[in-house]
Design a protein around this motif. Sequence first.
Motif, PDB file in Angstrom:
ATOM      1  N   LEU A  66      -5.292  -3.105  -1.744  1.00  0.00           N
ATOM      2  CA  LEU A  66      -5.786  -3.578  -0.487  1.00  0.00           C
ATOM      3  C   LEU A  66      -6.768  -4.297  -1.357  1.00  0.00           C
ATOM      4  O   LEU A  66      -7.871  -3.271  -2.439  1.00  0.00           O
ATOM      5  CB  LEU A  66      -6.387  -3.051   0.545  1.00  0.00           C
ATOM      6  CG  LEU A  66      -5.910  -2.564   2.004  1.00  0.00           C
ATOM      7  CD1 LEU A  66      -6.933  -2.064   3.359  1.00  0.00           C
ATOM      8  CD2 LEU A  66      -4.488  -3.187   2.515  1.00  0.00           C
TER       9      LEU A  66
ATOM     10  N   PHE B  41      -7.322  -1.761  12.334  1.00  0.00           N
ATOM     11  CA  PHE B  41      -6.922  -0.314  11.283  1.00  0.00           C
ATOM     12  C   PHE B  41      -7.197   0.634  12.004  1.00  0.00           C
ATOM     13  O   PHE B  41      -8.064   1.148  12.741  1.00  0.00           O
ATOM     14  CB  PHE B  41      -8.047   0.134   9.863  1.00  0.00           C
ATOM     15  CG  PHE B  41      -7.888   0.758   9.036  1.00  0.00           C
ATOM     16  CD1 PHE B  41      -5.971   1.269   8.706  1.00  0.00           C
ATOM     17  CD2 PHE B  41      -8.752   1.909   8.882  1.00  0.00           C
ATOM     18  CE1 PHE B  41      -5.948   2.094   7.875  1.00  0.00           C
ATOM     19  CE2 PHE B  41      -7.814   3.078   8.412  1.00  0.00           C
ATOM     20  CZ  PHE B  41      -7.019   3.264   7.472  1.00  0.00           C
TER      21      PHE B  41
ATOM     22  N   ALA C 250      -0.215   2.053   6.594  1.00  0.00           N
ATOM     23  CA  ALA C 250      -1.891   1.489   6.072  1.00  0.00           C
ATOM     24  C   ALA C 250      -2.363   0.331   5.800  1.00  0.00           C
ATOM     25  O   ALA C 250      -3.021   0.115   5.405  1.00  0.00           O
ATOM     26  CB  ALA C 250      -1.674   2.053   4.768  1.00  0.00           C
TER      27      ALA C 250
ATOM     28  N   PRO D 275      -1.704  -2.606   1.750  1.00  0.00           N
ATOM     29  CA  PRO D 275      -2.236  -1.754   0.865  1.00  0.00           C
ATOM     30  C   PRO D 275      -0.760  -2.010  -0.928  1.00  0.00           C
ATOM     31  O   PRO D 275       0.118  -2.777  -0.553  1.00  0.00           O
ATOM     32  CB  PRO D 275      -1.804  -0.519   1.172  1.00  0.00           C
ATOM     33  CG  PRO D 275      -0.938  -0.375   1.477  1.00  0.00           C
ATOM     34  CD  PRO D 275      -1.245  -1.721   2.834  1.00  0.00           C
TER      35      PRO D 275
ATOM     36  N   THR E  19     -10.104   2.953   2.682  1.00  0.00           N
ATOM     37  CA  THR E  19      -9.195   1.390   3.401  1.00  0.00           C
ATOM     38  C   THR E  19     -10.979   1.093   4.160  1.00  0.00           C
ATOM     39  O   THR E  19     -11.414  -0.189   3.884  1.00  0.00           O
ATOM     40  CB  THR E  19      -8.317   1.538   4.340  1.00  0.00           C
ATOM     41  OG1 THR E  19      -7.066   1.980   3.578  1.00  0.00           O
ATOM     42  CG2 THR E  19      -8.423   0.111   5.503  1.00  0.00           C
TER      43      THR E  19
END
Length: 212
Positions: free
Chosen positions: A196, A79, A177, A194, A92
């Motif tokens: 998520l 990420f 994202a 997403p 996240t």
Amino acid sequence: MNTRHNPGRALPTVLILVAAFAAGLGLWLLSQPFTAAGPEMKALTRYPAPRAVADFQLTRSDGKPLSRADLQGHWSLFFFGFTHCPDICPNTLGVLKQVRAQLAQAGVADSIAIHFVSVDPQRDQPDVLGRYASFYDPGFVAATGNDEELTKLTRSLGVLYVREPAKDGQYNVDHSASVALVDPQARLVGLFRPPLDAAAIGADLLTLAKPR
């Protein structure tokens, strides 16, 4: 795309163009028919076929190097964000913390690496980055590097970041994202996009990580 933020310099035009190309490539790949091979996934968007991650050289928050060779032999999540991120990154990383807890409960947390890569190396010095990632989970691998190396990796994983021009000493960083999944052969296999869902991501990782 997300986030808004502070002091620094703009991403060179050539890197913006490269990043835009990477985003376009990622969208093209996602538009291709997905392979039916492999177990059914709850959350993972698969690419038609795995593709090799490019060579890259980043520096972890503990000062150790991070390269493509370090991805061999285990599954990896990536990420991209930064410590000044107001919402997407905290959300996240919170989800990934839940995912790691699920993996730990199943006894496989150490076999799936979760990487948080900062796309704001000017502000995210190693000590700052390390403290930020550890706040969510000490097991996260935090790393960053210069724009050349970051672009190698983001382009290879089909994600994007753009540092907007500075205004009055402030700048924004927009970034993808999604969370990228890399297999034990250091190949990109797909994205968790997403919104998520920690339980669904954890279930997919457990399915992929279990011995066959």
